[in-house]
Design a protein around this motif. Sequence first.
Motif, PDB file in Angstrom:
ATOM      1  N   LEU A 105      39.147  30.414  19.531  1.00 16.87           N
ATOM      2  CA  LEU A 105      38.742  31.345  20.585  1.00 16.87           C
ATOM      3  C   LEU A 105      39.938  32.121  21.122  1.00 16.87           C
ATOM      4  O   LEU A 105      39.831  33.329  21.408  1.00 16.87           O
ATOM      5  CB  LEU A 105      38.031  30.595  21.711  1.00 16.87           C
ATOM      6  N   GLU A 106      41.072  31.464  21.246  1.00  8.82           N
ATOM      7  CA  GLU A 106      42.286  32.167  21.687  1.00  8.82           C
ATOM      8  C   GLU A 106      42.685  33.237  20.669  1.00  8.82           C
ATOM      9  O   GLU A 106      43.038  34.358  21.024  1.00  8.82           O
ATOM     10  CB  GLU A 106      43.433  31.175  21.877  1.00  8.82           C
ATOM     11  N   TYR A 107      42.623  32.889  19.397  1.00  9.63           N
ATOM     12  CA  TYR A 107      42.956  33.846  18.343  1.00  9.63           C
ATOM     13  C   TYR A 107      41.971  35.009  18.341  1.00  9.63           C
ATOM     14  O   TYR A 107      42.362  36.173  18.206  1.00  9.63           O
ATOM     15  CB  TYR A 107      42.966  33.137  16.992  1.00  9.63           C
ATOM     16  N   GLU A 108      40.681  34.711  18.510  1.00  7.09           N
ATOM     17  CA  GLU A 108      39.663  35.759  18.547  1.00  7.09           C
ATOM     18  C   GLU A 108      39.898  36.690  19.720  1.00  7.09           C
ATOM     19  O   GLU A 108      39.773  37.916  19.590  1.00  7.09           O
ATOM     20  CB  GLU A 108      38.268  35.131  18.639  1.00  7.09           C
ATOM     21  N   ALA A 109      40.241  36.143  20.877  1.00  7.88           N
ATOM     22  CA  ALA A 109      40.495  36.974  22.051  1.00  7.88           C
ATOM     23  C   ALA A 109      41.691  37.890  21.805  1.00  7.88           C
ATOM     24  O   ALA A 109      41.683  39.060  22.208  1.00  7.88           O
ATOM     25  CB  ALA A 109      40.740  36.086  23.265  1.00  7.88           C
ATOM     26  N   GLU A 110      42.723  37.356  21.132  1.00 10.74           N
ATOM     27  CA  GLU A 110      43.908  38.180  20.864  1.00 10.74           C
ATOM     28  C   GLU A 110      43.601  39.299  19.872  1.00 10.74           C
ATOM     29  O   GLU A 110      44.020  40.437  20.058  1.00 10.74           O
ATOM     30  CB  GLU A 110      45.010  37.272  20.310  1.00 10.74           C
ATOM     31  N   THR A 135      32.693  24.791   7.413  1.00 10.48           N
ATOM     32  CA  THR A 135      33.981  24.429   6.831  1.00 10.48           C
ATOM     33  C   THR A 135      34.642  23.374   7.693  1.00 10.48           C
ATOM     34  O   THR A 135      34.236  23.118   8.821  1.00 10.48           O
ATOM     35  CB  THR A 135      34.889  25.658   6.729  1.00 10.48           C
ATOM     36  N   GLY A 136      35.694  22.788   7.183  1.00  3.19           N
ATOM     37  CA  GLY A 136      36.387  21.712   7.890  1.00  3.19           C
ATOM     38  C   GLY A 136      37.145  22.218   9.095  1.00  3.19           C
ATOM     39  O   GLY A 136      36.661  22.221  10.211  1.00  3.19           O
ATOM     40  N   GLU A 137      38.348  22.703   8.912  1.00  2.00           N
ATOM     41  CA  GLU A 137      39.176  23.125  10.032  1.00  2.00           C
ATOM     42  C   GLU A 137      39.014  24.623  10.271  1.00  2.00           C
ATOM     43  O   GLU A 137      38.796  25.400   9.350  1.00  2.00           O
ATOM     44  CB  GLU A 137      40.638  22.784   9.745  1.00  2.00           C
ATOM     45  N   LEU A 138      39.164  25.015  11.538  1.00  2.00           N
ATOM     46  CA  LEU A 138      39.069  26.426  11.898  1.00  2.00           C
ATOM     47  C   LEU A 138      40.490  26.954  12.071  1.00  2.00           C
ATOM     48  O   LEU A 138      41.078  26.854  13.135  1.00  2.00           O
ATOM     49  CB  LEU A 138      38.285  26.577  13.205  1.00  2.00           C
ATOM     50  N   ARG A 139      41.032  27.483  11.005  1.00  2.00           N
ATOM     51  CA  ARG A 139      42.386  28.010  11.080  1.00  2.00           C
ATOM     52  C   ARG A 139      42.357  29.460  10.666  1.00  2.00           C
ATOM     53  O   ARG A 139      42.217  29.760   9.486  1.00  2.00           O
ATOM     54  CB  ARG A 139      43.318  27.205  10.187  1.00  2.00           C
ATOM     55  N   PRO A 140      42.519  30.349  11.617  1.00  2.00           N
ATOM     56  CA  PRO A 140      42.459  31.788  11.259  1.00  2.00           C
ATOM     57  C   PRO A 140      43.594  32.203  10.320  1.00  2.00           C
ATOM     58  O   PRO A 140      43.417  33.133   9.531  1.00  2.00           O
ATOM     59  CB  PRO A 140      42.595  32.498  12.609  1.00  2.00           C
ATOM     60  N   GLU A 141      44.735  31.529  10.379  1.00  2.11           N
ATOM     61  CA  GLU A 141      45.830  31.958   9.516  1.00  2.11           C
ATOM     62  C   GLU A 141      45.513  31.725   8.037  1.00  2.11           C
ATOM     63  O   GLU A 141      46.140  32.330   7.163  1.00  2.11           O
ATOM     64  CB  GLU A 141      47.144  31.253   9.888  1.00  2.11           C
ATOM     65  N   VAL A 142      44.555  30.870   7.742  1.00  2.00           N
ATOM     66  CA  VAL A 142      44.177  30.626   6.360  1.00  2.00           C
ATOM     67  C   VAL A 142      43.256  31.739   5.871  1.00  2.00           C
ATOM     68  O   VAL A 142      43.222  32.071   4.699  1.00  2.00           O
ATOM     69  CB  VAL A 142      43.495  29.247   6.221  1.00  2.00           C
ATOM     70  N   TRP A 143      42.517  32.352   6.783  1.00  2.00           N
ATOM     71  CA  TRP A 143      41.576  33.401   6.374  1.00  2.00           C
ATOM     72  C   TRP A 143      42.351  34.530   5.844  1.00  2.00           C
ATOM     73  O   TRP A 143      42.180  35.515   5.478  1.00  2.00           O
ATOM     74  CB  TRP A 143      40.690  33.804   7.547  1.00  2.00           C
TER      75      TRP A 143
END
Length: 143
Positions: A105-110, A135-143
């Motif tokens: 959520l912090e990443y989405e807000a940014e 999916t398992g972990e929610l890591r935006p840097e992997v997307w």
Amino acid sequence: MTEAVIRNKPGMASVKDMPILQDGPPPGGFAPVRYARRIPNKGPSAMAIFLAAFGAFSYGMYQVGQGNKIRRALKEEKYAARRAILPVLQAEEDERFVKEWKKYLEYEAEVMKDVPGWKVGESVYNSGRWMPPATGELRPEVW
């Protein structure tokens, strides 16, 4: 040697004068000739073989049943242990999910701060149901 010496009859003029000497059967005759099929009578009977095979098969099936009971008990013990530890594992996963969700959520807000009308954390789908991510972990840097 001459025939006269062999037969102990001196002075025979012709072979025709010789006494007849013919081979014959021994006194009492020859032993009878075996021509009938004779199968030996030794070894276990068919019933004994059948009973031995049935007994071995029955014992084997009994042992299989005993092994199944033991295996079933071990399997039940394993499942009981899994059921006992499941709430702890679920709590750990929930805690990890909440932490990752907050990061997301912090990443989405940014990322979406310049988009007018964007609400952080709101679903883009209008189903009305909340679905956890597949999916398992929610890591935006992997997307």
